[in-house]
Design a protein around this motif. Structure first.
Motif, PDB file in Angstrom:
ATOM      1  N   GLU A  83      41.857  44.903  34.238  1.00  0.00           N
ATOM      2  CA  GLU A  83      41.419  44.005  33.160  1.00  0.00           C
ATOM      3  C   GLU A  83      42.031  44.208  31.893  1.00  0.00           C
ATOM      4  O   GLU A  83      42.311  43.080  31.252  1.00  0.00           O
ATOM      5  CB  GLU A  83      39.781  44.236  32.935  1.00  0.00           C
ATOM      6  N   ALA A  84      42.422  45.243  31.543  1.00  0.00           N
ATOM      7  CA  ALA A  84      43.135  45.346  30.257  1.00  0.00           C
ATOM      8  C   ALA A  84      44.506  44.951  30.225  1.00  0.00           C
ATOM      9  O   ALA A  84      45.195  44.230  29.339  1.00  0.00           O
ATOM     10  CB  ALA A  84      43.096  46.888  29.885  1.00  0.00           C
ATOM     11  N   ALA A  85      44.989  44.723  31.601  1.00  0.00           N
ATOM     12  CA  ALA A  85      46.481  44.163  31.700  1.00  0.00           C
ATOM     13  C   ALA A  85      46.167  42.548  31.934  1.00  0.00           C
ATOM     14  O   ALA A  85      47.180  42.237  32.246  1.00  0.00           O
ATOM     15  CB  ALA A  85      47.042  44.923  32.739  1.00  0.00           C
ATOM     16  N   GLY A  86      45.075  42.306  32.044  1.00  0.00           N
ATOM     17  CA  GLY A  86      44.889  40.834  32.293  1.00  0.00           C
ATOM     18  C   GLY A  86      44.799  40.432  33.897  1.00  0.00           C
ATOM     19  O   GLY A  86      45.312  39.220  34.161  1.00  0.00           O
ATOM     20  N   LEU A  87      44.987  41.428  34.589  1.00  0.00           N
ATOM     21  CA  LEU A  87      44.955  41.126  36.227  1.00  0.00           C
ATOM     22  C   LEU A  87      43.463  40.675  36.697  1.00  0.00           C
ATOM     23  O   LEU A  87      42.432  41.236  36.020  1.00  0.00           O
ATOM     24  CB  LEU A  87      45.225  42.152  36.814  1.00  0.00           C
ATOM     25  N   GLN A  88      43.364  39.909  37.769  1.00  0.00           N
ATOM     26  CA  GLN A  88      42.346  39.467  38.374  1.00  0.00           C
ATOM     27  C   GLN A  88      42.063  40.792  39.322  1.00  0.00           C
ATOM     28  O   GLN A  88      42.938  41.405  39.829  1.00  0.00           O
ATOM     29  CB  GLN A  88      42.438  38.182  39.238  1.00  0.00           C
TER      30      GLN A  88
ATOM     31  N   MET B 269      40.542  40.514  34.959  1.00  0.00           N
ATOM     32  CA  MET B 269      39.024  40.042  35.076  1.00  0.00           C
ATOM     33  C   MET B 269      38.626  40.045  36.506  1.00  0.00           C
ATOM     34  O   MET B 269      39.165  40.098  37.323  1.00  0.00           O
ATOM     35  CB  MET B 269      38.660  38.738  34.561  1.00  0.00           C
ATOM     36  N   ALA B 270      37.207  40.885  36.315  1.00  0.00           N
ATOM     37  CA  ALA B 270      36.503  41.458  37.546  1.00  0.00           C
ATOM     38  C   ALA B 270      35.962  39.750  38.198  1.00  0.00           C
ATOM     39  O   ALA B 270      35.355  38.873  37.623  1.00  0.00           O
ATOM     40  CB  ALA B 270      35.490  41.961  37.584  1.00  0.00           C
ATOM     41  N   ILE B 271      36.489  39.503  39.548  1.00  0.00           N
ATOM     42  CA  ILE B 271      36.042  38.343  40.338  1.00  0.00           C
ATOM     43  C   ILE B 271      34.897  38.764  41.189  1.00  0.00           C
ATOM     44  O   ILE B 271      34.982  39.701  42.119  1.00  0.00           O
ATOM     45  CB  ILE B 271      37.279  37.919  41.111  1.00  0.00           C
ATOM     46  N   THR B 272      33.823  38.052  41.034  1.00  0.00           N
ATOM     47  CA  THR B 272      32.656  38.360  41.774  1.00  0.00           C
ATOM     48  C   THR B 272      31.827  37.019  42.528  1.00  0.00           C
ATOM     49  O   THR B 272      31.124  37.220  43.230  1.00  0.00           O
ATOM     50  CB  THR B 272      31.653  39.073  41.122  1.00  0.00           C
ATOM     51  N   ASP B 273      32.531  35.954  41.880  1.00  0.00           N
ATOM     52  CA  ASP B 273      31.949  34.684  42.585  1.00  0.00           C
ATOM     53  C   ASP B 273      32.800  34.087  43.635  1.00  0.00           C
ATOM     54  O   ASP B 273      33.859  34.379  43.459  1.00  0.00           O
ATOM     55  CB  ASP B 273      31.801  33.653  41.324  1.00  0.00           C
ATOM     56  N   ASP B 274      32.256  32.992  44.358  1.00  0.00           N
ATOM     57  CA  ASP B 274      32.802  32.382  45.436  1.00  0.00           C
ATOM     58  C   ASP B 274      34.056  31.763  44.935  1.00  0.00           C
ATOM     59  O   ASP B 274      35.102  31.661  45.476  1.00  0.00           O
ATOM     60  CB  ASP B 274      31.997  31.683  46.316  1.00  0.00           C
ATOM     61  N   ASP B 275      33.963  31.078  43.695  1.00  0.00           N
ATOM     62  CA  ASP B 275      35.134  30.267  43.309  1.00  0.00           C
ATOM     63  C   ASP B 275      36.303  31.038  42.869  1.00  0.00           C
ATOM     64  O   ASP B 275      37.378  30.832  43.289  1.00  0.00           O
ATOM     65  CB  ASP B 275      34.579  29.369  42.115  1.00  0.00           C
ATOM     66  N   GLY B 276      36.068  32.028  42.376  1.00  0.00           N
ATOM     67  CA  GLY B 276      37.101  33.126  42.011  1.00  0.00           C
ATOM     68  C   GLY B 276      37.777  33.509  43.253  1.00  0.00           C
ATOM     69  O   GLY B 276      38.975  33.795  43.434  1.00  0.00           O
ATOM     70  N   LEU B 277      36.869  34.031  44.206  1.00  0.00           N
ATOM     71  CA  LEU B 277      37.519  34.441  45.635  1.00  0.00           C
ATOM     72  C   LEU B 277      38.192  33.388  46.315  1.00  0.00           C
ATOM     73  O   LEU B 277      39.435  33.815  46.689  1.00  0.00           O
ATOM     74  CB  LEU B 277      36.068  34.979  46.479  1.00  0.00           C
TER      75      LEU B 277
ATOM     76  N   ILE C 242      50.368  46.515  37.552  1.00  0.00           N
ATOM     77  CA  ILE C 242      50.548  46.471  36.030  1.00  0.00           C
ATOM     78  C   ILE C 242      52.057  46.314  35.925  1.00  0.00           C
ATOM     79  O   ILE C 242      52.885  45.368  35.157  1.00  0.00           O
ATOM     80  CB  ILE C 242      49.964  47.289  35.157  1.00  0.00           C
ATOM     81  N   ALA C 243      52.784  47.637  36.292  1.00  0.00           N
ATOM     82  CA  ALA C 243      54.252  47.537  36.012  1.00  0.00           C
ATOM     83  C   ALA C 243      55.055  46.340  36.711  1.00  0.00           C
ATOM     84  O   ALA C 243      55.916  45.860  35.980  1.00  0.00           O
ATOM     85  CB  ALA C 243      54.758  48.904  36.435  1.00  0.00           C
ATOM     86  N   ARG C 244      54.759  46.152  37.672  1.00  0.00           N
ATOM     87  CA  ARG C 244      55.412  44.975  38.503  1.00  0.00           C
ATOM     88  C   ARG C 244      55.118  43.918  37.675  1.00  0.00           C
ATOM     89  O   ARG C 244      55.852  42.884  37.646  1.00  0.00           O
ATOM     90  CB  ARG C 244      55.062  44.965  39.967  1.00  0.00           C
ATOM     91  N   HIS C 245      53.827  43.436  37.446  1.00  0.00           N
ATOM     92  CA  HIS C 245      53.459  42.204  36.845  1.00  0.00           C
ATOM     93  C   HIS C 245      54.182  41.961  35.547  1.00  0.00           C
ATOM     94  O   HIS C 245      54.711  40.915  34.993  1.00  0.00           O
ATOM     95  CB  HIS C 245      52.064  42.212  36.655  1.00  0.00           C
ATOM     96  N   GLU C 246      54.288  43.146  34.767  1.00  0.00           N
ATOM     97  CA  GLU C 246      54.995  43.052  33.492  1.00  0.00           C
ATOM     98  C   GLU C 246      56.467  42.805  33.569  1.00  0.00           C
ATOM     99  O   GLU C 246      57.109  42.069  32.644  1.00  0.00           O
ATOM    100  CB  GLU C 246      54.545  44.377  32.709  1.00  0.00           C
ATOM    101  N   GLU C 247      57.106  43.294  34.545  1.00  0.00           N
ATOM    102  CA  GLU C 247      58.444  43.009  34.712  1.00  0.00           C
ATOM    103  C   GLU C 247      58.930  41.820  35.551  1.00  0.00           C
ATOM    104  O   GLU C 247      59.959  41.058  35.252  1.00  0.00           O
ATOM    105  CB  GLU C 247      58.992  44.193  35.887  1.00  0.00           C
ATOM    106  N   ARG C 248      57.989  41.385  36.491  1.00  0.00           N
ATOM    107  CA  ARG C 248      58.228  40.121  37.231  1.00  0.00           C
ATOM    108  C   ARG C 248      57.331  39.005  37.183  1.00  0.00           C
ATOM    109  O   ARG C 248      57.418  38.042  37.461  1.00  0.00           O
ATOM    110  CB  ARG C 248      58.324  40.467  38.755  1.00  0.00           C
ATOM    111  N   SER C 249      56.237  39.154  36.237  1.00  0.00           N
ATOM    112  CA  SER C 249      55.219  38.061  36.065  1.00  0.00           C
ATOM    113  C   SER C 249      54.838  37.650  37.647  1.00  0.00           C
ATOM    114  O   SER C 249      54.402  36.357  37.673  1.00  0.00           O
ATOM    115  CB  SER C 249      55.671  36.707  35.399  1.00  0.00           C
ATOM    116  N   ASP C 250      54.491  38.428  38.541  1.00  0.00           N
ATOM    117  CA  ASP C 250      53.644  38.109  39.568  1.00  0.00           C
ATOM    118  C   ASP C 250      52.762  39.112  39.984  1.00  0.00           C
ATOM    119  O   ASP C 250      52.567  39.900  38.924  1.00  0.00           O
ATOM    120  CB  ASP C 250      54.880  38.081  40.916  1.00  0.00           C
TER     121      ASP C 250
END
Length: 140
Positions: free
Chosen positions: A119-124, A1-9, A91-99
């Motif tokens: 965003e399709a992969a659920g990354l910030q 998800m695209a982060i644009t607000d201060d709380d997300g940052l 994305i490949a790393r996130h799917e393999e290691r969950s980080d």
């Protein structure tokens, strides 16, 4: 998800470990000085640069896949047209290691395609913002 607000940052800035794709060995370049600033402010910086052995006193890795340590945030200093491929690596790393659940494209770097893939992969995802500027503004 695209982060644009201060709380997300602020949430992204709560990271401990930042992998820096395109980290530079050259002082005076943003790709060196911004990671150095973050390191001086308590973050662990992991340089990703296939042309260097060490940057900022840390071992430099050829790719994200080579990094053994857990990564919280991937900061990107590569041309905009290269960022979809970088996001694919995250994305490949996130799917393999969950980080590596977040991607930050530095100021002047933006890609709708990279954003869509993240965003399709659920990354910030953040683009066209400076990590150092936002850190100073929100936490400094």
């Amino acid at each position: 998800m695209a982060i644009t607000d201060d709380d997300g940052l602020r949430e992204l800035l709560a990271a401990d470990t930042i992998a820096v794709v395109g980290c530079s060995t050259t002082e005076g370049k943003a790709a060196h000085d911004i990671p150095a600033y973050m390191q001086n402010n308590g973050y662990r910086i992991i340089p990703v640069n296939p042309f260097a052995d060490e940057i900022l006193g840390e071992r430099a890795y050829d790719s994200l896949a080579d990094v053994e340590a857990e990564i919280d945030l991937v900061d990107v200093f590569r041309p905009s047209e290269e960022t979809p491929g970088v996001v694919d690596d995250v994305i490949a790393r996130h799917e393999e290691r969950s980080d590596a659940g977040a991607v930050w494209l530095q100021l002047g770097i933006a890609s709708d395609e990279a954003e869509q893939r993240a965003e399709a992969a659920g990354l910030q995802f953040v683009q066209d913002r400076c990590l150092k500027v936002e850190h100073r503004r929100l936490l400094g």
